[in-house]
Design a protein around this motif. Structure first.
Motif, PDB file in Angstrom:
ATOM      1  N   SER A  94      24.874 -21.449   9.525  1.00 25.22           N
ATOM      2  CA  SER A  94      24.331 -21.655  10.875  1.00 25.22           C
ATOM      3  C   SER A  94      23.599 -22.980  11.070  1.00 25.22           C
ATOM      4  O   SER A  94      23.647 -23.562  12.137  1.00 25.22           O
ATOM      5  N   LEU A  96      20.524 -23.744  11.599  1.00 21.32           N
ATOM      6  CA  LEU A  96      19.512 -23.829  12.663  1.00 21.32           C
ATOM      7  C   LEU A  96      18.304 -24.586  12.119  1.00 21.32           C
ATOM      8  O   LEU A  96      17.976 -24.482  10.943  1.00 21.32           O
ATOM      9  N   VAL A 102      14.322 -20.911  18.943  1.00 24.13           N
ATOM     10  CA  VAL A 102      15.711 -20.840  19.420  1.00 24.13           C
ATOM     11  C   VAL A 102      15.893 -21.769  20.626  1.00 24.13           C
ATOM     12  O   VAL A 102      16.849 -22.535  20.714  1.00 24.13           O
ATOM     13  N   LEU A 106      18.407 -25.150  20.844  1.00 21.69           N
ATOM     14  CA  LEU A 106      19.470 -25.364  21.835  1.00 21.69           C
ATOM     15  C   LEU A 106      19.228 -26.633  22.655  1.00 21.69           C
ATOM     16  O   LEU A 106      20.157 -27.365  22.981  1.00 21.69           O
ATOM     17  N   LEU A 130      22.461 -18.452  25.981  1.00 20.73           N
ATOM     18  CA  LEU A 130      21.931 -17.299  25.234  1.00 20.73           C
ATOM     19  C   LEU A 130      22.475 -15.998  25.809  1.00 20.73           C
ATOM     20  O   LEU A 130      22.742 -15.053  25.061  1.00 20.73           O
ATOM     21  N   THR A 138      15.936 -13.666  22.354  1.00 22.03           N
ATOM     22  CA  THR A 138      15.493 -14.380  21.145  1.00 22.03           C
ATOM     23  C   THR A 138      14.946 -15.769  21.472  1.00 22.03           C
ATOM     24  O   THR A 138      14.589 -16.508  20.563  1.00 22.03           O
ATOM     25  N   GLN A 150      22.730 -12.861  14.166  1.00 24.06           N
ATOM     26  CA  GLN A 150      22.065 -13.537  15.289  1.00 24.06           C
ATOM     27  C   GLN A 150      22.047 -15.051  15.076  1.00 24.06           C
ATOM     28  O   GLN A 150      22.282 -15.823  16.004  1.00 24.06           O
ATOM     29  N   LYS A 151      21.805 -15.448  13.828  1.00 20.48           N
ATOM     30  CA  LYS A 151      21.800 -16.895  13.517  1.00 20.48           C
ATOM     31  C   LYS A 151      23.156 -17.515  13.819  1.00 20.48           C
ATOM     32  O   LYS A 151      23.241 -18.610  14.374  1.00 20.48           O
ATOM     33  N   ILE A 154      23.506 -17.886  17.568  1.00 24.39           N
ATOM     34  CA  ILE A 154      22.686 -18.990  18.095  1.00 24.39           C
ATOM     35  C   ILE A 154      23.317 -20.332  17.681  1.00 24.39           C
ATOM     36  O   ILE A 154      23.348 -21.283  18.471  1.00 24.39           O
ATOM     37  N   ARG A 158      24.427 -23.189  20.187  1.00 24.33           N
ATOM     38  CA  ARG A 158      23.939 -24.576  20.095  1.00 24.33           C
ATOM     39  C   ARG A 158      25.087 -25.578  20.167  1.00 24.33           C
ATOM     40  O   ARG A 158      24.960 -26.632  20.781  1.00 24.33           O
TER      41      ARG A 158
END
Lengths: 252, 265
Positions: A94, A96, A102, A106, A130, A138, A150-151, A154, A158
């Motif tokens: 991911s 992130l 979060v 983004l 989202l 989130t 979830q990661k 996201i 992104r």
């Protein structure tokens, strides 16, 4: 949807080695507009290397990659960045940004690449994305508070924030439970439908391949041994290595 | 991507080759900093965030260390001066020692342990988890966002921390002098400012700017070039501390020689 006349990616004679390890040997591949192409292969077979060369994170030893007709090997950084904005890259883990929420994750690529956006426009875009990955709650969470699935979502959101025309998914279902895998596979299909993207999905998971791919390409020992639909590549396979890959994944 | 080419066979010997290649890589990293720092985009918000992390968050440790150094150095110096009946020189002696050497050096060493290791580990872990690659593929220059911001913040904040350490150490020294020699605060600081020259303060600021830059750039370099894996993150943090401490001592020696040459010219 699939437009076989319009190639968005054209790879010819691609060679990449790391010392004595010859990862890609004379690889040819095409990605057509609107299709989901799945690249299958064992770990270490060079699948991720292939897409990293496409976005300029690695440089090929030989061969050409034309993306939207632009040869990425002769670009300066400014031109490469311009091309990168048309490509979304979803990382295996991911990737992130740990120190950002979060929302900030983004916003980060958006505010740096699209100038003169108002706060309202940024918020609208972030919230819309989202919603599209079904994780609106989130928004103020830190990446450490999210689950693996979830990661991934996201991470995909992104990459979508810059409206890419091509999506590259690096092992999108790696390390996830079967139910979450199916959710991610559905999301990959939804992204194609909603954002009209062409995608390359790197995986060794045949369920993911079957659910997301229009075509498969099997990478074995630095070559694509078979390219075609799932049925053509696996169910009619005569190649021993391709067959064993199929048998192992579906435990027949 | 590094422009330094790898060759299959060692040119001199494996270790020497690695040393010179490492030097060339470090040099090109520093060169890149000076090439890119002047041009937009400027990440002011991130620089401020890093200033807070490096400066404000180091205050408790710096305060404690500076105060204790002031007390200890005063207590250790007193017997020697007492032999000549010269304990009244304590404020002058301590101020010169603190402003010229102890303040910058102690602050820089503490910061290299606290700040250098944290920068090395943070960037190293971002490297390992592909966060730096994620910036690149989003057409964001990670060097600007990560390296330039942290190095600038360290370069701005270390001089401020040094001044603060000097002040706290002098307060520690005053506590000891006041308790033993019954000297007032105003008398103490009159002696302090009489002993310290403009050159002392100027050289201290220059030194701390150099130390700050060293701590920032070394931490970033080690993190940015960490090898893959969690072990690489630990090694990056460790190497950032060791290398920056070594360079700080070398710089201290060189700057001291230059300042002395000016002072006694």
């Amino acid at each position: 949807m699939l437009n076989e006349q319009e190639k968005v990616v054209e790879i010819r004679g691609l060679v990449k080695s790391f010392g004595e390890n010859h990862v890609l040997r004379n690889v040819d591949l095409d990605l057509y507009k609107g299709e989901n192409l799945v690249v299958l292969g064992k770990s270490g077979s060079g699948k991720s290397v292939l897409i990293k060369i496409m976005v300029g994170l690695l440089k090929q030893d030989k061969g050409t990659i034309k993306i939207f007709g632009i040869d990425n090997s002769n670009l300066n950084l400014k031109e490469l960045n311009k091309l990168r904005l048309r490509i979304g890259f979803s990382f295996q883990a991911s990737a992130l940004y740990d120190s950002m929420t979060v929302r900030e994750n983004l916003e980060f690529p958006l505010v740096r690449n699209v100038k003169n956006l108002t706060r309202k426009e940024i918020d609208f875009k972030v919230e819309e994305l989202l919603e599209s990955v079904a994780l609106p709650n989130t928004i103020n969470q830190m990446p450490s508070e999210l689950s693996g699935g979830q990661k991934k979502r996201i991470g995909i959101a992104r990459t979508l924030i810059l409206n890419p025309e091509i999506m590259l998914y690096d092992e999108p279902t790696a390390g996830l439970d079967p139910v979450t895998c199916i959710e991610i596979n559905n999301l990959i299909n939804e992204v194609r439908e909603r954002y009209k993207t062409s995608s390359i999905v790197i995986t060794h998971d045949l369920t993911c391949a079957k659910q997301t791919g229009d075509r498969m390409a099997v990478l074995i020992k630095g070559h694509f041994t078979s390219v075609g639909t799932f049925e053509k590549v696996f169910e009619e396979a005569t190649d021993k290595q391709v067959k064993s890959f199929y048998d192992y994944n579906f435990i027949r | 991507m590094s422009k330094i080419k790898k060759v299959d066979k060692p040119v001199i010997s494996k270790n020497l080759d690695e040393f010179f290649t490492g030097m060339a890589k470090a040099f090109s990293f520093v060169k890149r900093f000076f090439k890119e720092v002047w041009f937009p985009p400027y990440e002011f918000k991130e620089v401020l965030r890093q200033c807070y992390e490096i400066g404000y968050r180091s205050l408790p440790l710096i305060s404690l260390t500076g105060f204790i150094i002031g007390i200890v150095f005063t207590n250790q110096s007193r017997p020697s001066l007492a032999e000549f009946g010269a304990t009244s020189w304590l404020p002058s002696l301590i101020s010169i020692a603190v402003v010229r050497a102890l303040g910058p050096l102690v602050t820089a060493l503490i910061a290299s342990g606290k700040v250098g290791s944290s920068i090395g580990a943070e960037i190293g872990s971002m490297n390992v988890t592909e966060q730096i690659d994620a910036m690149e593929v989003s057409a964001i220059n990670p060097f600007k966002f990560l390296v330039i911001t942290r190095t600038l913040a360290a370069t701005f904040m270390i001089p401020i921390l040094v001044m603060y350490t000097d002040f706290v150490a002098l307060m520690g020294s005053f506590a000891s002098v006041n308790a033993n020699e019954l000297v007032s605060l105003s008398t103490f600081f009159v002696q302090v400012f009489e002993a310290v020259s403009f050159l002392d303060i100027f050289s201290s600021v220059i030194k701390s700017v150099v130390f700050g830059f060293t701590i920032g750039i070394v931490g970033c370099y080690k993190g940015y070039n960490s090898s893959r894996g969690t072990e690489g993150v630990g090694q990056a943090a460790n190497a950032a501390v060791v290398m920056s401490m070594f360079l700080i001592f070398v710089e201290e020696l060189l700057i001291m020689q230059i300042v002395n040459a000016i002072r006694y010219a």
